[in-house]
Design a protein around this motif. Structure first.
Motif, PDB file in Angstrom:
ATOM      1  N   ARG A 134       0.858  -1.187   0.000  1.00  0.00           N
ATOM      2  CA  ARG A 134       0.000   0.000   0.000  1.00  0.00           C
ATOM      3  C   ARG A 134       0.897   1.241   0.000  1.00  0.00           C
ATOM      4  N   ASP A 135       0.751   2.102  -1.028  1.00  0.00           N
ATOM      5  CA  ASP A 135       1.599   3.292  -1.098  1.00  0.00           C
ATOM      6  C   ASP A 135       1.023   4.417  -0.245  1.00  0.00           C
ATOM      7  N   ALA A 136       1.657   5.584  -0.336  1.00  0.00           N
ATOM      8  CA  ALA A 136       1.242   6.713   0.500  1.00  0.00           C
ATOM      9  C   ALA A 136      -0.189   7.141   0.228  1.00  0.00           C
ATOM     10  N   ALA A 137      -0.669   6.928  -1.017  1.00  0.00           N
ATOM     11  CA  ALA A 137      -2.040   7.317  -1.370  1.00  0.00           C
ATOM     12  C   ALA A 137      -3.041   6.205  -1.106  1.00  0.00           C
ATOM     13  N   GLY A 138      -2.586   5.059  -0.603  1.00  0.00           N
ATOM     14  CA  GLY A 138      -3.477   3.954  -0.311  1.00  0.00           C
ATOM     15  C   GLY A 138      -3.690   3.008  -1.469  1.00  0.00           C
ATOM     16  N   ALA A 139      -3.046   3.246  -2.597  1.00  0.00           N
ATOM     17  CA  ALA A 139      -3.203   2.385  -3.761  1.00  0.00           C
ATOM     18  C   ALA A 139      -2.207   1.225  -3.692  1.00  0.00           C
ATOM     19  N   GLY A 140      -2.558   0.104  -4.333  1.00  0.00           N
ATOM     20  CA  GLY A 140      -1.678  -1.053  -4.349  1.00  0.00           C
ATOM     21  C   GLY A 140      -0.565  -0.904  -5.379  1.00  0.00           C
ATOM     22  N   VAL A 141       0.648  -1.210  -4.959  1.00  0.00           N
ATOM     23  CA  VAL A 141       1.808  -1.145  -5.842  1.00  0.00           C
ATOM     24  C   VAL A 141       2.414  -2.551  -5.943  1.00  0.00           C
ATOM     25  N   PRO A 142       2.413  -3.176  -7.131  1.00  0.00           N
ATOM     26  CA  PRO A 142       3.014  -4.509  -7.248  1.00  0.00           C
ATOM     27  C   PRO A 142       4.526  -4.447  -7.039  1.00  0.00           C
ATOM     28  N   VAL A 143       5.026  -5.328  -6.173  1.00  0.00           N
ATOM     29  CA  VAL A 143       6.447  -5.360  -5.838  1.00  0.00           C
ATOM     30  C   VAL A 143       6.929  -6.798  -5.976  1.00  0.00           C
ATOM     31  N   ASP A 144       7.980  -6.978  -6.744  1.00  0.00           N
ATOM     32  CA  ASP A 144       8.607  -8.294  -6.886  1.00  0.00           C
ATOM     33  C   ASP A 144       9.603  -8.461  -5.738  1.00  0.00           C
ATOM     34  N   THR A 145       9.282  -9.320  -4.765  1.00  0.00           N
ATOM     35  CA  THR A 145      10.060  -9.415  -3.539  1.00  0.00           C
ATOM     36  C   THR A 145      10.744 -10.760  -3.414  1.00  0.00           C
ATOM     37  N   ASN A 146      11.787 -10.766  -2.576  1.00  0.00           N
ATOM     38  CA  ASN A 146      12.441 -12.003  -2.158  1.00  0.00           C
ATOM     39  C   ASN A 146      12.395 -12.044  -0.638  1.00  0.00           C
ATOM     40  N   LEU A 147      11.742 -13.068  -0.092  1.00  0.00           N
ATOM     41  CA  LEU A 147      11.574 -13.212   1.356  1.00  0.00           C
ATOM     42  C   LEU A 147      12.569 -14.257   1.843  1.00  0.00           C
ATOM     43  N   THR A 148      13.559 -13.800   2.616  1.00  0.00           N
ATOM     44  CA  THR A 148      14.631 -14.665   3.082  1.00  0.00           C
ATOM     45  C   THR A 148      14.539 -14.816   4.592  1.00  0.00           C
ATOM     46  N   PRO A 149      14.569 -16.054   5.129  1.00  0.00           N
ATOM     47  CA  PRO A 149      14.492 -16.234   6.583  1.00  0.00           C
ATOM     48  C   PRO A 149      15.770 -15.754   7.273  1.00  0.00           C
ATOM     49  N   ARG A 150      15.610 -15.286   8.514  1.00  0.00           N
ATOM     50  CA  ARG A 150      16.737 -14.822   9.326  1.00  0.00           C
ATOM     51  C   ARG A 150      16.842 -15.731  10.541  1.00  0.00           C
ATOM     52  N   PHE A 151      18.067 -16.214  10.832  1.00  0.00           N
ATOM     53  CA  PHE A 151      18.272 -17.186  11.899  1.00  0.00           C
ATOM     54  C   PHE A 151      19.230 -16.637  12.948  1.00  0.00           C
ATOM     55  N   THR A 152      19.076 -17.152  14.187  1.00  0.00           N
ATOM     56  CA  THR A 152      20.010 -16.825  15.265  1.00  0.00           C
ATOM     57  C   THR A 152      21.222 -17.744  15.176  1.00  0.00           C
ATOM     58  N   ARG A 153      22.162 -17.531  16.103  1.00  0.00           N
ATOM     59  CA  ARG A 153      23.369 -18.353  16.076  1.00  0.00           C
ATOM     60  C   ARG A 153      23.075 -19.823  16.341  1.00  0.00           C
ATOM     61  N   ASN A 154      22.082 -20.105  17.160  1.00  0.00           N
ATOM     62  CA  ASN A 154      21.751 -21.498  17.460  1.00  0.00           C
ATOM     63  C   ASN A 154      20.816 -22.126  16.441  1.00  0.00           C
ATOM     64  N   GLY A 155      20.558 -21.406  15.323  1.00  0.00           N
ATOM     65  CA  GLY A 155      19.752 -21.970  14.248  1.00  0.00           C
ATOM     66  C   GLY A 155      18.270 -21.730  14.369  1.00  0.00           C
ATOM     67  N   ARG A 156      17.819 -21.013  15.398  1.00  0.00           N
ATOM     68  CA  ARG A 156      16.389 -20.731  15.552  1.00  0.00           C
ATOM     69  C   ARG A 156      16.000 -19.574  14.637  1.00  0.00           C
ATOM     70  N   ARG A 157      14.821 -19.676  14.043  1.00  0.00           N
ATOM     71  CA  ARG A 157      14.372 -18.624  13.142  1.00  0.00           C
ATOM     72  C   ARG A 157      14.043 -17.375  13.924  1.00  0.00           C
ATOM     73  N   ALA A 158      14.676 -16.256  13.482  1.00  0.00           N
ATOM     74  CA  ALA A 158      14.490 -15.000  14.195  1.00  0.00           C
ATOM     75  C   ALA A 158      13.561 -14.051  13.466  1.00  0.00           C
TER      76      ALA A 158
END
Length: 458
Positions: free
Chosen positions: A139-163
């Motif tokens: 949702r942009d500043a005017a409230g309209a939808g903006v298509p975004v090509d994203t990459n969602l990458t998981p983030r982990f702690t040192r012990n391997g737990r998902r953060a």
């Protein structure tokens, strides 16, 4: 900085050195150990201050990198609450980083489908460490939808737990605009290449105009002479047929046949007609050859005997120059390749014309040596001249567009570059070198086509 506290402590301790059972040596040892502990504390404080400076510099560097990113960046925890953003995302959604921090990422999504996709990524128990490509509508500043090509990458702690999850994306509208501009530039480049190719063809054709005029003059003159003779013969035949229809006697018809030479006319008619047809066919062949050579659209690929291409190129080069050219050429076995006969003829003509220009630049008789042989699954053709050769500093640039050593107005600098491109499109290689015995040599190497003589294009 530590002299005054140390002196005060030392004086105080020495003042109390009269305590019973504690001698002065013991107090001095205690004082020394206190000094060591104090020095260590000071060193640790200095190191801590240095670490704080380095940490602050590192934070400033990370902040400057995030601020300079043109792609949107968002970091959320395992519950989907925003922990960090960059300037590009804040500008897109119209909120500051402080306002976004702690809010759920779903509040930035414009539709239920995007929320479902985001939820599926966050709830994935075994996410790929390389991330997942997802298209989301923000949702942009005017409230309209903006298509975004994203990459969602998981983030982990040192012990391997998902953060949490890191979202990096770029609005696809910008990508589409870039692709559209790239496509337009590609089409413009293709059009420019076609225009350059045609311009170079017409430049080569212009050098052959005089020879073409002479070449066309012979069969046309031959046809014209035969047509004049046929016209006279038709008048005689018309006079004789009129006498027959008028009912002339046999004696009168016999005398008329002798006077009009009807017998000779009848014997001469087949050769006149055959000669006229031959001249017309030669004219048609010349015109078709010129049309094929100057055609803009690429021709279909077929089996082509390179020997025949060389013969035609030699013919046109000789017709286009009034100077004496000593040619050493003898066709051997068929050298068949797959390609466009017109384009290959342009390449060979360009090589011959360049060799002739180089050899005839000085006061000498131009001498060209041509060969065409089959070498395994390749066909190798070479053109060598008796000129001064190519300077070493030019050998690496000889096929560059617009590079020429000819005087202004004598060359476009496109011939060899276009020829190189045509040969490359045919799966071959065009190279140049200085021959050990003198002069320049151009070598054309093409894949050999396994075709019978009946399949070879004329």
């Amino acid at each position: 900085m530590t002299d005054h506290p140390k002196s005060a402590n030392t004086s105080a301790l020495l003042a109390g050195a009269h305590i019973e059972g504690v001698d002065e040596a013991t107090w001095l040892d205690v004082i020394q150990r206190m000094d060591e502990v104090y020095s260590q504390l000071v060193s640790d404080e200095i190191a801590l201050e240095q670490k704080n400076v380095e940490l602050e510099q590192s934070q400033q560097f990370i902040f400057s990198v995030m601020s300079a990113m043109s792609d949107v960046l968002l970091v959320c925890n395992e519950r989907g609450e925003i922990e960090e953003t960059n300037a590009a995302l804040c500008e897109l959604v119209g909120c500051s980083d402080d306002a976004l921090r702690g809010t759920p990422v779903f509040a930035l999504l414009a539709d239920d489908e995007s929320r479902t996709r985001m939820r599926g990524v966050l709830d994935d128990a075994n996410p790929s460490r390389r991330g997942e490509a997802v298209e989301l509508n923000l949702r942009d500043a005017a409230g309209a939808g903006v298509p975004v090509d994203t990459n969602l990458t998981p983030r982990f702690t040192r012990n391997g737990r998902r953060a949490g999850t890191v979202l990096v994306g770029r609005p696809t509208a910008e990508l589409k605009r870039a692709y559209h501009e790239l496509r337009e530039a590609h089409e413009a480049l293709k059009l420019a290449q076609q225009q350059l190719l045609h311009s170079e063809k017409m430049a080569s054709l212009g050098r052959l105009v005089a020879g073409v005029a002479h070449e066309l003059n012979n069969p046309i003159s031959f046809v014209l002479g035969n047509v004049h003779a046929l016209k006279k013969y038709s008048e005689r035949m018309g006079s004789y047929i009129d006498a027959v229809h008028a009912g002339a006697s046999d004696e009168e018809l016999g005398a008329l046949r002798v006077r009009l030479r009807i017998e000779h006319l009848l014997k001469d008619l087949p050769s006149l007609i055959e000669g006229t047809m031959e001249g017309a066919q030669r004219t048609a062949d010349i015109v078709n050859g010129l049309k094929r050579f100057s055609a803009v659209d690429p021709e279909g690929r077929s089996a082509v005997d390179l020997n025949a291409v060389i013969e035609r190129a030699i013919h046109w080069i000789q017709k286009g120059t009034s100077e004496v050219v000593a040619l050493h050429w003898a066709a051997r076995e068929p050298c068949v390749v797959t390609g466009s006969a017109g384009q290959l003829q342009q390449v060979v003509m360009n090589l011959l014309q360049n060799a002739y220009d180089a050899a005839g630049a000085e006061d000498r008789v131009a001498e060209l040596t041509l060969s065409c042989t089959n070498e395994g699954d390749r066909v190798r053709m070479s053109v060598r001249d008796n000129g001064p050769g190519i300077p070493d500093e030019y050998l690496s640039r000889i096929f560059e567009p617009f590079f020429t050593t000819k005087p202004v107005g004598k060359g476009t600098g496109l011939g060899l570059s276009i020829s190189y491109g045509i040969v490359e499109q045919h799966g071959g290689v065009l190279s140049a070198r200085n021959h050990p015995e003198g002069g320049a040599e151009f070598v054309l190497d093409l894949p050999r086509a396994l075709a019978g003589p009946s399949e070879v294009a004329a």
